[in-house]
Motif scaffolding. Structure first.
Motif, PDB file in Angstrom:
ATOM      1  N   SER A 148       0.841  -1.191   0.000  1.00  0.00           N
ATOM      2  CA  SER A 148       0.000   0.000   0.000  1.00  0.00           C
ATOM      3  C   SER A 148       0.876   1.241   0.000  1.00  0.00           C
ATOM      4  CB  SER A 148      -0.928   0.021   1.225  1.00  0.00           C
ATOM      5  OG  SER A 148      -0.182   0.226   2.408  1.00  0.00           O
ATOM      6  N   GLN A 149       0.325   2.294  -0.556  1.00  0.00           N
ATOM      7  CA  GLN A 149       0.921   3.629  -0.457  1.00  0.00           C
ATOM      8  C   GLN A 149      -0.254   4.595  -0.383  1.00  0.00           C
ATOM      9  OE1 GLN A 149       3.492   4.927  -3.682  1.00  0.00           O
ATOM     10  NE2 GLN A 149       4.658   6.235  -2.304  1.00  0.00           N
ATOM     11  N   THR A 154      -4.837  12.998   3.129  1.00  0.00           N
ATOM     12  CA  THR A 154      -5.322  13.458   1.820  1.00  0.00           C
ATOM     13  C   THR A 154      -6.249  12.451   1.158  1.00  0.00           C
ATOM     14  OG1 THR A 154      -3.405  12.501   0.688  1.00  0.00           O
ATOM     15  CG2 THR A 154      -3.203  14.772   1.473  1.00  0.00           C
ATOM     16  N   ARG A 155      -6.342  11.242   1.733  1.00  0.00           N
ATOM     17  CA  ARG A 155      -7.143  10.141   1.183  1.00  0.00           C
ATOM     18  C   ARG A 155      -6.726   9.839  -0.258  1.00  0.00           C
ATOM     19  NH1 ARG A 155     -10.103   9.313   5.408  1.00  0.00           N
ATOM     20  NH2 ARG A 155     -11.000  11.034   6.581  1.00  0.00           N
ATOM     21  N   ARG A 156      -5.436   9.787  -0.461  1.00  0.00           N
ATOM     22  CA  ARG A 156      -4.883   9.504  -1.787  1.00  0.00           C
ATOM     23  C   ARG A 156      -3.932   8.321  -1.686  1.00  0.00           C
ATOM     24  NH1 ARG A 156      -1.703  14.024  -5.254  1.00  0.00           N
ATOM     25  NH2 ARG A 156      -3.851  14.620  -5.782  1.00  0.00           N
ATOM     26  N   GLY A 157      -4.063   7.392  -2.635  1.00  0.00           N
ATOM     27  CA  GLY A 157      -3.135   6.279  -2.681  1.00  0.00           C
ATOM     28  C   GLY A 157      -3.800   5.010  -3.164  1.00  0.00           C
ATOM     29  N   SER A 558       2.044  10.606  -4.529  1.00  0.00           N
ATOM     30  CA  SER A 558       1.977  10.578  -3.070  1.00  0.00           C
ATOM     31  C   SER A 558       3.340  10.829  -2.458  1.00  0.00           C
ATOM     32  CB  SER A 558       1.450   9.214  -2.599  1.00  0.00           C
ATOM     33  OG  SER A 558       1.397   9.158  -1.189  1.00  0.00           O
ATOM     34  N   THR A 559       3.320  11.472  -1.304  1.00  0.00           N
ATOM     35  CA  THR A 559       4.530  11.622  -0.496  1.00  0.00           C
ATOM     36  C   THR A 559       4.531  10.645   0.673  1.00  0.00           C
ATOM     37  OG1 THR A 559       3.469  13.362   0.820  1.00  0.00           O
ATOM     38  CG2 THR A 559       4.756  14.058  -1.107  1.00  0.00           C
ATOM     39  N   ALA A 560       3.510   9.794   0.749  1.00  0.00           N
ATOM     40  CA  ALA A 560       3.446   8.798   1.819  1.00  0.00           C
ATOM     41  C   ALA A 560       4.419   7.661   1.526  1.00  0.00           C
ATOM     42  CB  ALA A 560       2.029   8.249   1.945  1.00  0.00           C
ATOM     43  N   PRO A 561       4.989   7.047   2.548  1.00  0.00           N
ATOM     44  CA  PRO A 561       5.878   5.905   2.306  1.00  0.00           C
ATOM     45  C   PRO A 561       5.106   4.720   1.752  1.00  0.00           C
ATOM     46  CG  PRO A 561       5.440   6.144   4.648  1.00  0.00           C
ATOM     47  CD  PRO A 561       4.858   7.356   3.982  1.00  0.00           C
ATOM     48  N   LEU A 562       5.803   3.898   0.993  1.00  0.00           N
ATOM     49  CA  LEU A 562       5.228   2.648   0.517  1.00  0.00           C
ATOM     50  C   LEU A 562       5.447   1.590   1.594  1.00  0.00           C
ATOM     51  CD1 LEU A 562       5.279   1.136  -2.960  1.00  0.00           C
ATOM     52  CD2 LEU A 562       6.207  -0.247  -1.106  1.00  0.00           C
TER      53      LEU A 562
END
Length: 595
Positions: A148-149, A154-157, A558-562
């Motif tokens: 997941s990422q 932001t509810r994006r991924g 996304s800037t969230a980690p994978l």
């Protein structure tokens, strides 16, 4: 100048192409003298051949017959190292108890492999493919995100998940179903699917064999609880009444079979006129076909089934009303009566037995809510542990597993609590001014919950904050309205209501699900985004497809980690090998497993 290639010896077999004969000799290539043969004793030659074969078997083998002309953008072989083989020096972190030997092993919550966003493919709005080899142990596990990422702020991924939703009030709404979802903070309008039969409410719901099944409470004289399924045209198809009681109260899937529990629901508990149908339930049935149900037995002393869940490969059932009861269905078709939790200090003259109602499986144990004192109990297969009372509540009503943590809905505070250890419950806030938190379920990265008395739907915003999404039941002149229970089908979240009996649905982003239990053992999986479609494959066979809404592209930048082995749906509790991301849509031919 490259050395010349030696001529080979072949024997022609009738009806076959030329097949080379192996002879006990070794071909040597020399830059200065060309090819020559070294004759070896047969035993030495066979030993060398076995050594060469073993060495070849140790080479990393591709999970799928993917084209070398378009290599992946990222590949994690997950053999002896968590590193991306295409960026071996890129940072990667093993979290919790995650380990990598000849595969990656994720033994439970808090275990995953984390990769910074700066070292992952930027998927944006383009086509892409994720492939992996996944191993499921037998019985209940695993449940959780394969990869997941996703940024909950932001509810994006995206998420690629093996998903189980148990303890959604009385039902197990899904069991180990493959799910692929993408989102960019999109939420559709709510859709009314009407009222199945004469339903006062949809008491139980489950997705089984790519179909949504609903068990109803139909309390009037001459009526009984039925099971309905939603067909492709949006019509409710009557699957019959398993018995004469007024409700089908619970559902669960086991070994590709749908089981339901029945009950005489005391409608006065929802401040409505009591049902004139006095026929008791307390039976469990297995679906054979529309209108055909196999009776799996009456649970002793049970008027209504309180919950169904699968644990350690067995169906477990509980009693909705007193006396408390907890039961296990054995492989020979008989029911075993199991112990129930005991109160530590029961009031004088009262039974110490505590009912268990909603049930879920988490961290290798079965967790149960109760209507007797507002505690949660843990069953390890032999005995119960009291995990403590949640605030000043008297009922614990529902469960959800969100971002690797266990959440519980309550009455009468209308609050959700997060489990932090025995007798440690973190208050995650009240849902508006509501009194009871009913069904809870994680839908494409969002934790959603229904309530009483206004039948409202809420979305968790983190810490103690909840956002109201809508009110689903506006029946006038009643004390209680309920957004009762939840289930997912084909990328939509469904919610049942009381007293209107209508079923509603909503869609967050876009997602595709294969509504059948994922098989045990190692299997190749693939998730594909191509144009406005999402596709799922198991062992090279397409098993599900869904459309992406056409309003605007879903951007996954996304800037969230994978995370590998974890995400908003929880931790995988399984094994992985050869995980790849391609920045294009692979073809069916490319997704065929290597034989």
């Amino acid at each position: 100048m490259p050395p010349p290639v030696a001529p080979s010896s072949h024997t022609l077999v009738p009806g076959k192409s030329a097949v080379p004969l192996l002879k006990p000799q070794l071909l040597l290539l020399s830059h200065d003298r060309g090819p020559h043969h070294l004759h070896l004793p047969a035993g030495v030659f066979c030993m060398l051949l076995r050594t060469l074969t073993a060495a070849l078997l140790l080479l990393p083998n591709a999970a799928l017959a993917q084209s070398d002309s378009a290599p992946p953008a990222a590949r994690w072989p997950l053999r002896n190292s968590p590193a991306n083989a295409l960026q071996p020096s890129a940072p990667v972190v093993l979290r919790g108890k995650a380990t990598v030997t000849d595969h990656a092993d994720f033994p439970g919550s808090g275990s995953w492999i984390e990769v910074p966003a700066s070292h992952t493919p930027d998927l944006g709005t383009a086509d892409f493919t994720i492939t992996a080899k996944v191993c499921c142990p037998p019985n209940d596990g695993p449940s959780g995100d394969i990869i997941s990422q996703y940024d909950p702020a932001t509810r994006r991924g995206f998420h690629l998940t093996l998903k189980t939703a148990a303890g959604v009030t009385s039902s197990q709404a899904s069991l180990r179903q493959l799910h692929f979802g993408i989102d960019d903070n999109r939420l559709s309008p709510w859709l009314d699917h009407g009222r199945p039969g004469n339903a006062l409410l949809g008491f139980a719901m489950a997705a089984h064999n790519n179909t949504l099944f609903v068990g109803t409470c139909e309390p009037d004289a001459g009526q009984a609880g039925h099971v309905y399924r939603l067909d492709a045209g949006g019509q409710w198809i009557d699957c019959g009444a398993p018995d004469q009681s007024n409700s089908v109260t619970a559902m669960a899937e086991l070994a590709d079979q749908l089981y339901v529990g029945t009950g005489k629901y005391r409608v006065a508990g929802s401040s409505l006129p009591e049902s004139p149908n006095t026929s008791p339930g307390g039976r469990v049935f297995r679906r054979i076909a529309d209108g055909r149900w196999e009776d799996c037995g009456q649970l002793p002393g049970v008027e209504a089934i309180g919950g169904l869940a699968v644990f350690q490969g067995h169906l477990h059932a509980s009693s909705l009303y007193k006396p408390a009861g907890f039961f296990r269905l054995e492989k020979n078709g008989t029911w075993t009566t199991l112990p129930v939790p005991q109160a530590t200090a029961p009031a004088p003259g009262t039974s110490p037995d505590r009912r268990v109602e909603a049930m879920t499986v988490w961290e290798g144990a079965l967790y149960a809510g109760s209507y007797d004192g507002g505690s949660v109990y843990r069953w390890d297969g032999n005995s119960w542990t009291d995990l403590g009372t949640l605030g000043d509540n008297t009922q614990t009503y529902s469960f959800a597993q969100y971002d690797g943590q266990l959440y519980v809905g309550t009455w009468p505070s209308g609050r959700v609590y997060r489990f932090a250890g025995p007798n440690q419950w973190v208050d995650c806030g009240r849902l508006g001014e509501e009194l009871e938190v009913m069904g809870m379920l994680v839908h494409n990265g969002r934790l959603l919950a229904g309530t009483l008395p206004l039948a409202e739907m809420y979305q968790y915003e983190g810490t103690v904050s909840w956002q109201k999404l809508t009110q689903l039941d506006r029946t006038p002149d009643v004390k209680y309205r309920r957004a009762w229970t939840l289930a997912e089908l084909h990328g939509r979240l469904y919610c049942s209501t009381l007293p209107s009996g209508h079923i509603w649905s909503v869609q967050a982003g876009a997602s595709v699900q294969h509504h059948a239990a994922f098989p045990d053992g190692w299997h190749d999986i693939a998730a594909v985004r191509t144009g406005r479609q999402l596709l799922l494959y198991i062992d090279g066979k397409q098993v599900a497809t869904a459309s992406i809404p056409a309003d605007s592209p879903i951007d996954l930048h996304s800037t969230a980690p994978l995370r590998i082995g974890a995400g908003m749906n929880g931790s995988l509790n399984g094994r992985l090998r050869d995980l790849r991301i391609y920045q294009r849509a692979l073809t069916v031919t490319e997704l065929q497993p290597v034989q």
